[in-house]
Design a protein around this motif. Sequence first.
Motif, PDB file in Angstrom:
ATOM      1  N   PHE A 190      71.699   5.641 156.007  1.00  0.00           N
ATOM      2  CA  PHE A 190      71.134   6.924 156.421  1.00  0.00           C
ATOM      3  C   PHE A 190      71.807   8.067 155.666  1.00  0.00           C
ATOM      4  O   PHE A 190      71.127   8.983 155.190  1.00  0.00           O
ATOM      5  N   GLU A 191      73.127   8.017 155.550  1.00  0.00           N
ATOM      6  CA  GLU A 191      73.861   9.077 154.851  1.00  0.00           C
ATOM      7  C   GLU A 191      73.496   9.141 153.370  1.00  0.00           C
ATOM      8  O   GLU A 191      73.454  10.214 152.782  1.00  0.00           O
ATOM      9  N   LYS A 192      73.228   8.007 152.758  1.00  0.00           N
ATOM     10  CA  LYS A 192      72.871   7.983 151.339  1.00  0.00           C
ATOM     11  C   LYS A 192      71.434   8.438 151.106  1.00  0.00           C
ATOM     12  O   LYS A 192      71.127   9.020 150.075  1.00  0.00           O
ATOM     13  N   GLY A 193      70.546   8.163 152.040  1.00  0.00           N
ATOM     14  CA  GLY A 193      69.132   8.445 151.850  1.00  0.00           C
ATOM     15  C   GLY A 193      68.704   9.761 152.466  1.00  0.00           C
ATOM     16  O   GLY A 193      69.085  10.843 152.024  1.00  0.00           O
ATOM     17  N   GLU A 194      67.926   9.652 153.525  1.00  0.00           N
ATOM     18  CA  GLU A 194      67.346  10.836 154.145  1.00  0.00           C
ATOM     19  C   GLU A 194      68.375  11.701 154.867  1.00  0.00           C
ATOM     20  O   GLU A 194      68.109  12.858 155.164  1.00  0.00           O
ATOM     21  N   GLY A 195      69.531  11.169 155.112  1.00  0.00           N
ATOM     22  CA  GLY A 195      70.554  11.909 155.845  1.00  0.00           C
ATOM     23  C   GLY A 195      71.046  13.140 155.123  1.00  0.00           C
ATOM     24  O   GLY A 195      71.387  14.149 155.749  1.00  0.00           O
ATOM     25  N   LYS A 196      71.083  13.093 153.786  1.00  0.00           N
ATOM     26  CA  LYS A 196      71.541  14.260 153.023  1.00  0.00           C
ATOM     27  C   LYS A 196      70.652  15.462 153.301  1.00  0.00           C
ATOM     28  O   LYS A 196      71.140  16.563 153.557  1.00  0.00           O
ATOM     29  N   GLU A 197      69.352  15.245 153.234  1.00  0.00           N
ATOM     30  CA  GLU A 197      68.419  16.350 153.466  1.00  0.00           C
ATOM     31  C   GLU A 197      68.427  16.764 154.935  1.00  0.00           C
ATOM     32  O   GLU A 197      68.347  17.954 155.247  1.00  0.00           O
ATOM     33  N   ASN A 198      68.526  15.807 155.830  1.00  0.00           N
ATOM     34  CA  ASN A 198      68.520  16.128 157.253  1.00  0.00           C
ATOM     35  C   ASN A 198      69.750  16.929 157.659  1.00  0.00           C
ATOM     36  O   ASN A 198      69.661  17.797 158.531  1.00  0.00           O
ATOM     37  N   VAL A 199      70.883  16.656 157.046  1.00  0.00           N
ATOM     38  CA  VAL A 199      72.096  17.422 157.359  1.00  0.00           C
ATOM     39  C   VAL A 199      71.925  18.867 156.892  1.00  0.00           C
ATOM     40  O   VAL A 199      72.313  19.810 157.590  1.00  0.00           O
ATOM     41  N   LYS A 200      71.304  19.059 155.714  1.00  0.00           N
ATOM     42  CA  LYS A 200      71.051  20.419 155.232  1.00  0.00           C
ATOM     43  C   LYS A 200      70.137  21.167 156.201  1.00  0.00           C
ATOM     44  O   LYS A 200      70.370  22.335 156.512  1.00  0.00           O
TER      45      LYS A 200
END
Length: 130
Positions: free
Chosen positions: A16-26
């Motif tokens: 999750f952190e490598k994929g969609e998580g980066k954008e979701n955290v932003k």
Amino acid sequence: MLNEERIILMTRMASFEKGEGKENVKVGNYFRSDYITVQLLKAIVSGAVAFVILFGLYVCYHFEELMQDLYQMDLLAFVQNIIFYFIGLVAGYGVLTYLVSSWRYNKARKSLKCYYHNLKKLNSLYNDMQ
């Protein structure tokens, strides 16, 4: 000793952190209204630029007609039509952007909520070992 549940949970969280998580955290760093406002401002600027480009292409394509009819056409009505189309394009694009950014924000928040729940679960698994 290795715990399978922890390994599976950590693997899922890492992907999750490598994929969609980066954008979701932003997205998750913003308040909902702030995120939507930023996206709307971007949409208004890009909509205005797109309209100017499209209008420039229209003028280039119909340049001869416009030059022949320049003294016979009602310039005020022509400018009013241009303004009407500009407002329509920007407003339509703004509404579409509002809907899409609201949906994206809600999706990101749900995803982050699940991620934080998994973090708490992982923490409790580590605390249970001690």
